[in-house]
Every structure is written in C-alpha cells, then in structure tokens.
Design a protein around this motif. Structure first.
Motif, mmCIF file in Angstrom:
data_model
loop_
_atom_site.group_PDB
_atom_site.id
_atom_site.type_symbol
_atom_site.label_atom_id
_atom_site.label_comp_id
_atom_site.label_asym_id
_atom_site.label_seq_id
_atom_site.Cartn_x
_atom_site.Cartn_y
_atom_site.Cartn_z
ATOM 1 N N VAL A 63 -31.803 40.176 43.717
ATOM 2 C CA VAL A 63 -31.834 41.061 44.892
ATOM 3 C C VAL A 63 -32.251 40.362 46.180
ATOM 4 O O VAL A 63 -32.253 40.981 47.247
ATOM 5 C CB VAL A 63 -32.742 42.287 44.643
ATOM 6 C CG1 VAL A 63 -32.238 43.102 43.474
ATOM 7 C CG2 VAL A 63 -34.194 41.887 44.432
ATOM 8 N N GLY A 64 -32.566 39.089 46.122
ATOM 9 C CA GLY A 64 -33.053 38.371 47.303
ATOM 10 C C GLY A 64 -32.085 38.335 48.461
ATOM 11 O O GLY A 64 -32.492 38.231 49.621
ATOM 12 N N LEU A 101 -37.833 41.483 51.805
ATOM 13 C CA LEU A 101 -37.788 42.098 50.495
ATOM 14 C C LEU A 101 -38.792 41.343 49.623
ATOM 15 O O LEU A 101 -38.702 40.122 49.484
ATOM 16 C CB LEU A 101 -36.384 41.989 49.903
ATOM 17 C CG LEU A 101 -36.174 42.789 48.622
ATOM 18 C CD1 LEU A 101 -34.789 43.404 48.616
ATOM 19 C CD2 LEU A 101 -36.383 41.948 47.400
ATOM 20 N N PHE A 102 -39.769 42.065 49.097
ATOM 21 C CA PHE A 102 -40.826 41.461 48.291
ATOM 22 C C PHE A 102 -40.693 41.913 46.843
ATOM 23 O O PHE A 102 -40.468 43.098 46.584
ATOM 24 C CB PHE A 102 -42.206 41.878 48.817
ATOM 25 C CG PHE A 102 -42.423 41.525 50.253
ATOM 26 C CD1 PHE A 102 -42.680 40.221 50.629
ATOM 27 C CD2 PHE A 102 -42.354 42.509 51.238
ATOM 28 C CE1 PHE A 102 -42.879 39.890 51.967
ATOM 29 C CE2 PHE A 102 -42.549 42.190 52.572
ATOM 30 C CZ PHE A 102 -42.810 40.880 52.942
ATOM 31 N N CYS A 103 -40.823 40.983 45.919
ATOM 32 C CA CYS A 103 -40.766 41.282 44.488
ATOM 33 C C CYS A 103 -42.122 40.959 43.872
ATOM 34 O O CYS A 103 -42.629 39.845 44.039
ATOM 35 C CB CYS A 103 -39.680 40.442 43.811
ATOM 36 S SG CYS A 103 -38.010 40.804 44.387
ATOM 37 N N ASN A 104 -42.698 41.926 43.160
ATOM 38 C CA ASN A 104 -44.024 41.737 42.574
ATOM 39 C C ASN A 104 -44.037 42.262 41.143
ATOM 40 O O ASN A 104 -43.858 43.455 40.909
ATOM 41 C CB ASN A 104 -45.084 42.462 43.395
ATOM 42 C CG ASN A 104 -46.467 42.261 42.820
ATOM 43 O OD1 ASN A 104 -46.867 41.144 42.548
ATOM 44 N ND2 ASN A 104 -47.180 43.356 42.623
ATOM 45 N N ARG A 105 -44.254 41.363 40.225
ATOM 46 C CA ARG A 105 -44.329 41.729 38.807
ATOM 47 C C ARG A 105 -45.777 41.715 38.359
ATOM 48 O O ARG A 105 -46.508 40.761 38.629
ATOM 49 C CB ARG A 105 -43.532 40.729 37.981
ATOM 50 C CG ARG A 105 -43.647 40.940 36.497
ATOM 51 C CD ARG A 105 -42.872 39.869 35.768
ATOM 52 N NE ARG A 105 -43.403 39.716 34.437
ATOM 53 C CZ ARG A 105 -43.116 38.708 33.661
ATOM 54 N NH1 ARG A 105 -42.317 37.762 34.078
ATOM 55 N NH2 ARG A 105 -43.630 38.641 32.466
ATOM 56 N N ASP A 106 -46.198 42.772 37.689
ATOM 57 C CA ASP A 106 -47.521 42.822 37.086
ATOM 58 C C ASP A 106 -47.376 42.629 35.587
ATOM 59 O O ASP A 106 -46.352 42.978 35.002
ATOM 60 C CB ASP A 106 -48.198 44.165 37.367
ATOM 61 C CG ASP A 106 -48.614 44.309 38.817
ATOM 62 O OD1 ASP A 106 -49.051 43.301 39.414
ATOM 63 O OD2 ASP A 106 -48.489 45.416 39.363
#
Length: 160
Positions: A63-64, A101-106
C-alpha cells in the motif's frame, strides 16, 4: 493511449483509504486491519494498524504507493507527486489526497511467544554444541525479523 499530465484526478483521503482497505482485503484475507484517516492543518494522512499477521514490510510494499507526498530531508520540505494508475479505461494521472501513509503492526503476547518458541526450537547455536542464549530471547522487542528453518526457511518477525 497517452497520459496527459494536465488532466490529473485528485482522489480524496477517505477514498484513498477505501482503496487501501480493498488491497489489504484482497492480499491478506482474514487479517483484520484498522485503516484510519486523519486531517490536520498541514495536510492529511492514513494510518494502517493490525495485530500479528503480515510484516510491516509486506503491508508497506502493498500500500506504500498510496502516499501523496514524500518528505525530502535534504531540502527540509514535502514533495508532492502525481502517479499513473491503470484501469479498464487505460492509464490516468492521479493525485492522492493524503500526504503520508503509516503502517504499524503490533505483536500480541501470543504471537511473540510463538516466534520466540520457534527461534528457540531452531537453535542456530546447536551446531556449535551450545544452548540457545536465553538473554537474547529476554531482550527481544519490536524490530527484529528472523529466518527460521535454515536458509530455505521462512521469516518470522517481531515488531513493525
């Protein structure tokens, strides 16, 4: 068919978020993602959050390209850019309404436990007659990716 740069279609932040959701659902079915938009005085952004599942690199790669701009640290300024997209109507120039656009995985406690158990089971120190150093496992936090199962193995990830 030629792409005319003077005919740029702007896609607003909320519509870009819908495109992001659609791509995530298509490529990672069954994985729950939170896709949120944010508007502020200097622009807007989209945040993608999820727990466990695919790595941040995989999601970011998917999605970047929906970023409407990049920050150029050398010039200390934001650079806006248009992109060519292809549809059933042919190529088209678009401008995405979100700046970033920020992607953050927990990682859940359960997910972290699975990764640590797999790393310990693989024990790359075994060939040297050593036990897996527990201090490495104790110090793991969110930014590590490990290849388990030898050179042909899969990557397991802790963190973003």
């Amino acid at each position: 068919m030629a792409v005319h740069q003077d005919k740029v279609r702007r896609i607003e932040n909320t519509e870009v978020a819908k495109l992001v959701r659609k791509d995530l659902k298509r490529v990672f079915p069954g994985q729950k993602f939170s896709v949120r938009t944010d508007k502020y005085a200097g622009g807007s952004s989209i945040r993608v959050n999820w727990v466990d599942g695919p790595t941040g690199g995989k999601v970011g790669t998917l999605v970047g390209h929906y970023k409407g701009s990049n920050f150029d640290g050398m010039q200390d300024m934001e650079i806006y850019h248009d992109q060519v997209v292809f549809s059933e109507n042919g190529p088209e120039m678009v401008s995405y309404g979100n700046d970033f656009l920020f992607c953050n995985r927990d990682i859940s406690d359960e997910g972290r436990g699975k990764v640590i158990a797999q790393i310990a089971a693989d024990n790359p120190w075994r060939e040297f007659g050593e036990d897996f150093p527990n201090e490495i496992l104790d110090g793991l936090d969110g930014g590590f990716e490990f290849r388990v199962g030898g050179d042909g193995g899969e990557y397991l990830s802790l963190g973003h």
